[in-house]
Design a protein around this motif. Structure first.
Motif, PDB file in Angstrom:
ATOM      1  N   PHE A 125       0.868  -1.170   0.000  1.00 16.33           N
ATOM      2  CA  PHE A 125       0.000   0.000   0.000  1.00 16.33           C
ATOM      3  C   PHE A 125       0.906   1.221   0.000  1.00 16.33           C
ATOM      4  O   PHE A 125       1.412   1.650   1.037  1.00 16.33           O
ATOM      5  CB  PHE A 125      -0.937  -0.009   1.210  1.00 16.33           C
ATOM      6  N   MET A 126       1.131   1.777  -1.171  1.00 20.75           N
ATOM      7  CA  MET A 126       2.137   2.819  -1.355  1.00 20.75           C
ATOM      8  C   MET A 126       1.876   4.105  -0.552  1.00 20.75           C
ATOM      9  O   MET A 126       2.837   4.713  -0.072  1.00 20.75           O
ATOM     10  CB  MET A 126       2.313   3.130  -2.842  1.00 20.75           C
ATOM     11  N   PRO A 127       0.625   4.536  -0.333  1.00 21.33           N
ATOM     12  CA  PRO A 127       0.414   5.748   0.468  1.00 21.33           C
ATOM     13  C   PRO A 127       0.916   5.628   1.912  1.00 21.33           C
ATOM     14  O   PRO A 127       1.114   6.637   2.582  1.00 21.33           O
ATOM     15  CB  PRO A 127      -1.105   5.949   0.430  1.00 21.33           C
ATOM     16  N   SER A 128       1.144   4.402   2.399  1.00 24.44           N
ATOM     17  CA  SER A 128       1.624   4.232   3.773  1.00 24.44           C
ATOM     18  C   SER A 128       3.136   4.410   3.889  1.00 24.44           C
ATOM     19  O   SER A 128       3.675   4.432   4.987  1.00 24.44           O
ATOM     20  CB  SER A 128       1.222   2.859   4.315  1.00 24.44           C
ATOM     21  N   GLU A 129       3.801   4.540   2.751  1.00 18.27           N
ATOM     22  CA  GLU A 129       5.252   4.724   2.743  1.00 18.27           C
ATOM     23  C   GLU A 129       5.592   6.208   2.589  1.00 18.27           C
ATOM     24  O   GLU A 129       5.129   6.860   1.664  1.00 18.27           O
ATOM     25  CB  GLU A 129       5.864   3.928   1.578  1.00 18.27           C
ATOM     26  N   ARG A 130       6.371   6.730   3.510  1.00 16.09           N
ATOM     27  CA  ARG A 130       6.832   8.115   3.487  1.00 16.09           C
ATOM     28  C   ARG A 130       5.689   9.139   3.465  1.00 16.09           C
ATOM     29  O   ARG A 130       5.832  10.241   2.960  1.00 16.09           O
ATOM     30  CB  ARG A 130       7.779   8.360   2.328  1.00 16.09           C
ATOM     31  N   GLY A 131       4.551   8.751   3.987  1.00 17.77           N
ATOM     32  CA  GLY A 131       3.411   9.673   4.094  1.00 17.77           C
ATOM     33  C   GLY A 131       3.502  10.474   5.382  1.00 17.77           C
ATOM     34  O   GLY A 131       4.586  10.665   5.933  1.00 17.77           O
ATOM     35  N   ARG A 132       2.367  10.912   5.880  1.00 12.20           N
ATOM     36  CA  ARG A 132       2.334  11.692   7.133  1.00 12.20           C
ATOM     37  C   ARG A 132       2.977  10.928   8.286  1.00 12.20           C
ATOM     38  O   ARG A 132       3.609  11.520   9.153  1.00 12.20           O
ATOM     39  CB  ARG A 132       0.889  12.033   7.491  1.00 12.20           C
ATOM     40  N   SER A 133       2.819   9.619   8.291  1.00 10.93           N
ATOM     41  CA  SER A 133       3.366   8.807   9.375  1.00 10.93           C
ATOM     42  C   SER A 133       4.881   8.652   9.282  1.00 10.93           C
ATOM     43  O   SER A 133       5.525   8.284  10.255  1.00 10.93           O
ATOM     44  CB  SER A 133       2.727   7.415   9.376  1.00 10.93           C
ATOM     45  N   GLY A 134       5.441   8.879   8.097  1.00 12.28           N
ATOM     46  CA  GLY A 134       6.882   8.811   7.908  1.00 12.28           C
ATOM     47  C   GLY A 134       7.475   7.413   7.833  1.00 12.28           C
ATOM     48  O   GLY A 134       8.687   7.239   7.938  1.00 12.28           O
ATOM     49  N   HIS A 135       6.653   6.408   7.634  1.00 12.09           N
ATOM     50  CA  HIS A 135       7.159   5.037   7.558  1.00 12.09           C
ATOM     51  C   HIS A 135       8.007   4.829   6.307  1.00 12.09           C
ATOM     52  O   HIS A 135       7.685   5.341   5.236  1.00 12.09           O
ATOM     53  CB  HIS A 135       6.015   4.027   7.565  1.00 12.09           C
ATOM     54  N   LYS A 136       9.073   4.056   6.453  1.00 16.27           N
ATOM     55  CA  LYS A 136       9.952   3.760   5.317  1.00 16.27           C
ATOM     56  C   LYS A 136       9.506   2.515   4.561  1.00 16.27           C
ATOM     57  O   LYS A 136       9.815   2.351   3.397  1.00 16.27           O
ATOM     58  CB  LYS A 136      11.393   3.590   5.798  1.00 16.27           C
ATOM     59  N   ILE A 137       8.789   1.628   5.239  1.00 14.93           N
ATOM     60  CA  ILE A 137       8.314   0.385   4.630  1.00 14.93           C
ATOM     61  C   ILE A 137       6.784   0.432   4.628  1.00 14.93           C
ATOM     62  O   ILE A 137       6.162   0.605   5.676  1.00 14.93           O
ATOM     63  CB  ILE A 137       8.791  -0.854   5.425  1.00 14.93           C
ATOM     64  N   PRO A 138       6.156   0.247   3.453  1.00 16.06           N
ATOM     65  CA  PRO A 138       4.689   0.345   3.385  1.00 16.06           C
ATOM     66  C   PRO A 138       3.986  -0.881   3.968  1.00 16.06           C
ATOM     67  O   PRO A 138       4.592  -1.930   4.174  1.00 16.06           O
ATOM     68  CB  PRO A 138       4.428   0.430   1.879  1.00 16.06           C
ATOM     69  N   THR A 139       2.697  -0.730   4.207  1.00 17.20           N
ATOM     70  CA  THR A 139       1.860  -1.860   4.596  1.00 17.20           C
ATOM     71  C   THR A 139       1.962  -2.900   3.477  1.00 17.20           C
ATOM     72  O   THR A 139       1.858  -2.570   2.297  1.00 17.20           O
ATOM     73  CB  THR A 139       0.399  -1.409   4.774  1.00 17.20           C
ATOM     74  N   THR A 140       2.185  -4.133   3.872  1.00 18.04           N
ATOM     75  CA  THR A 140       2.429  -5.202   2.898  1.00 18.04           C
ATOM     76  C   THR A 140       1.490  -6.376   3.159  1.00 18.04           C
ATOM     77  O   THR A 140       1.337  -6.813   4.301  1.00 18.04           O
ATOM     78  CB  THR A 140       3.893  -5.687   2.996  1.00 18.04           C
ATOM     79  N   HIS A 157       5.979   0.387   8.612  1.00 18.07           N
ATOM     80  CA  HIS A 157       6.919   0.541   9.715  1.00 18.07           C
ATOM     81  C   HIS A 157       8.241   1.133   9.237  1.00 18.07           C
ATOM     82  O   HIS A 157       8.491   1.240   8.042  1.00 18.07           O
ATOM     83  CB  HIS A 157       7.173  -0.810  10.386  1.00 18.07           C
ATOM     84  N   SER A 158       9.052   1.491  10.198  1.00 22.57           N
ATOM     85  CA  SER A 158      10.433   1.889   9.975  1.00 22.57           C
ATOM     86  C   SER A 158      11.255   1.086  10.974  1.00 22.57           C
ATOM     87  O   SER A 158      10.813   0.861  12.097  1.00 22.57           O
ATOM     88  CB  SER A 158      10.624   3.382  10.243  1.00 22.57           C
ATOM     89  N   GLY A 159      12.390   0.622  10.570  1.00 19.39           N
ATOM     90  CA  GLY A 159      13.209  -0.155  11.501  1.00 19.39           C
ATOM     91  C   GLY A 159      12.838  -1.621  11.510  1.00 19.39           C
ATOM     92  O   GLY A 159      12.578  -2.221  10.474  1.00 19.39           O
ATOM     93  N   THR A 160      12.780  -2.198  12.701  1.00 16.47           N
ATOM     94  CA  THR A 160      12.536  -3.624  12.869  1.00 16.47           C
ATOM     95  C   THR A 160      11.178  -4.029  12.297  1.00 16.47           C
ATOM     96  O   THR A 160      10.174  -3.371  12.537  1.00 16.47           O
ATOM     97  CB  THR A 160      12.575  -4.002  14.369  1.00 16.47           C
ATOM     98  N   THR A 161      11.175  -5.122  11.543  1.00 13.42           N
ATOM     99  CA  THR A 161       9.932  -5.624  10.954  1.00 13.42           C
ATOM    100  C   THR A 161       9.007  -6.147  12.047  1.00 13.42           C
ATOM    101  O   THR A 161       9.414  -6.982  12.858  1.00 13.42           O
ATOM    102  CB  THR A 161      10.237  -6.757   9.959  1.00 13.42           C
ATOM    103  N   PRO A 162       7.761  -5.651  12.083  1.00 11.66           N
ATOM    104  CA  PRO A 162       6.816  -6.127  13.104  1.00 11.66           C
ATOM    105  C   PRO A 162       6.346  -7.549  12.804  1.00 11.66           C
ATOM    106  O   PRO A 162       6.517  -8.054  11.701  1.00 11.66           O
ATOM    107  CB  PRO A 162       5.657  -5.134  12.985  1.00 11.66           C
TER     108      PRO A 162
END
Length: 184
Positions: A125-140, A157-162
């Motif tokens: 889900f590309m809007p979840s990457e680098r959007g307002r939340s600032g995540h580096k990795i999109p919802t997958t 998320h950013s950092g450790t994979t949940p």
């Protein structure tokens, strides 16, 4: 006088590395053509031997290679099929195709065909990457054999994979899409 010629013993450091034949066959069985990079849905990458050969032969080779206990690259549906949790490869394809039908009609979802060797690709889900939340990795969204819902979601998320979130099949995915798409 007779001289016996005995070849010199090879040192361990110079021994050739040999790939077990089944392992070599498996790597060829999952190999995809390079042209799949432009695929927009899972059905467009089903070009390897594991997708086309008789299901019984695919399963037999998988079991022969996997029998060594080593984790080998394989699509989720084949792991589920080998474990007796999925009734056929076609059922796995149908699950992937229904997810594709759902997500391809929604804005922001993109199919990523270049997953690990032997895998079926995944959706981001590309809007979840680098959007307002600032995540580096999109919802997958990816398919899995770890539960019978066959769908996992990795939150943006950013950092450790949940830890992946188990989703209860296509109906569960459909009912939770708003929640997954809310992260931007």
């Amino acid at each position: 006088m007779t001289v016996d010629i005995v070849p010199a013993a090879r040192s361990v450091a110079h021994q050739p590395t040999l790939e077990p034949l089944d392992g070599l066959q498996w790597s060829q069985a999952i190999e995809l053509p390079r042209a799949i990079a432009s695929a927009t849905k899972p059905s467009e990458i089903r070009r390897a031997w594991i997708h086309r050969a008789p299901e019984s032969e695919v399963l037999a080779l998988f079991r022969a290679v996997h029998g060594s206990g080593e984790l080998i690259p394989a699509p989720w549906w084949l792991r589920a099929l080998a474990a007796g949790e999925l009734d056929s490869r076609e059922t796995g394809f149908r699950i992937e195709d229904r997810i594709a039908q759902l997500l391809s009609r929604r804005t922001g979802w993109e199919y990523v065909p270049w997953a690990a060797d032997g895998e079926s690709g995944y959706w981001e889900f590309m809007p979840s990457e680098r959007g307002r939340s600032g995540h580096k990795i999109p919802t997958t969204i990816l398919n899995t054999s770890r539960h019978n819902g066959w769908i996992d979601v990795l939150p943006a998320h950013s950092g450790t994979t949940p830890e992946p979130l188990a989703v209860a099949g296509l109906a569960g995915l459909r009912s939770r899409l708003g929640e997954f798409e809310a992260v931007r």
